[in-house]
Design a protein around this motif. Structure first.
Motif, short mmCIF file in Angstrom:
data_model
loop_
_atom_site.label_atom_id
_atom_site.label_comp_id
_atom_site.label_asym_id
_atom_site.label_seq_id
_atom_site.Cartn_x
_atom_site.Cartn_y
_atom_site.Cartn_z
N UNK A 292 0.83 -1.19 0.00
CA UNK A 292 0.00 0.00 0.00
C UNK A 292 0.87 1.25 0.00
N UNK A 293 0.30 2.31 -0.53
CA UNK A 293 0.99 3.59 -0.57
C UNK A 293 0.04 4.68 -0.10
N UNK A 294 0.37 5.26 1.02
CA UNK A 294 -0.40 6.37 1.57
C UNK A 294 0.09 7.68 0.94
N UNK A 295 -0.74 8.71 0.96
CA UNK A 295 -0.34 9.99 0.37
C UNK A 295 0.97 10.50 0.96
N UNK A 296 1.92 10.82 0.12
CA UNK A 296 3.19 11.37 0.57
C UNK A 296 4.15 10.37 1.17
N UNK A 297 3.82 9.08 1.08
CA UNK A 297 4.69 8.06 1.68
C UNK A 297 5.13 7.04 0.64
N UNK A 298 6.15 6.28 1.02
CA UNK A 298 6.63 5.22 0.15
C UNK A 298 5.64 4.05 0.18
N UNK A 299 5.68 3.25 -0.87
CA UNK A 299 4.89 2.03 -0.89
C UNK A 299 5.46 1.07 0.15
N UNK A 300 4.58 0.43 0.91
CA UNK A 300 5.03 -0.47 1.96
C UNK A 300 4.34 -1.82 1.87
N UNK A 301 5.03 -2.80 2.41
CA UNK A 301 4.51 -4.16 2.45
C UNK A 301 3.34 -4.25 3.41
N UNK A 302 2.30 -4.97 3.00
CA UNK A 302 1.14 -5.22 3.86
C UNK A 302 1.08 -6.70 4.23
N UNK A 303 1.10 -7.56 3.23
CA UNK A 303 1.01 -8.98 3.49
C UNK A 303 1.33 -9.78 2.24
N UNK A 304 1.60 -11.06 2.45
CA UNK A 304 1.92 -11.94 1.34
C UNK A 304 1.41 -13.33 1.63
N UNK A 305 1.17 -14.07 0.56
CA UNK A 305 0.74 -15.46 0.69
C UNK A 305 1.57 -16.29 -0.27
N UNK A 306 2.00 -17.43 0.20
CA UNK A 306 2.88 -18.26 -0.61
C UNK A 306 2.15 -18.87 -1.79
#
Length: 120
Positions: free
Chosen positions: A37-51
């Motif tokens: 996810x990427x919030x306004x004015x922020x870097x894209x960040x990891x939220x979750x993953x599934x194998x």
């Protein structure tokens, strides 16, 4: 493979929302899948993953216990509950040829993003 994210919208704090990522031009069975996810004015960040086989899931600390990832052959779903304004962002799904990854640069394909807005 092409990815299409959907399901974003406006929700009040404390509410729930589900976003999905559907595949076209192929199946998702060969890919580990993730949400960022990427919030306004922020870097894209990891939220979750599934194998790749859906056996393992991984979550950022900020969403652990509130978000759940699941998958079937052609769709990956991110179920979000107890949402708060800090969860407001554009949510992106990604597909990686690795079994799974928490690293954005490992992802080969991306959906277009879907906006989630949490009001206080």
């Amino acid at each position: 493979v092409q990815l299409q994210a959907s399901g974003g919208g406006l929700v009040q704090a404390g509410g729930s929302l589900r976003v999905s990522c559907a595949a076209s031009g192929g199946t998702l069975s060969s890919y580990g899948m993730g949400w960022f996810r990427q919030a306004p004015g922020k870097e894209r960040e990891f939220v979750g993953a599934i194998s790749r086989l859906g056996i393992s899931t991984f979550y950022a600390e900020s969403v652990k216990g509130r978000f759940t990832i699941s998958r079937d052959k052609n769709t990956v779903t991110l179920q979000m509950k107890s949402l708060n304004p800090e969860d407001t962002a554009v949510y992106y799904c990604g597909a990686t040829s690795r079994i799974y990854s928490l690293v954005q640069n490992d992802y080969d394909y991306w959906g277009q993003g879907t906006l989630v807005t949490v009001s206080s």
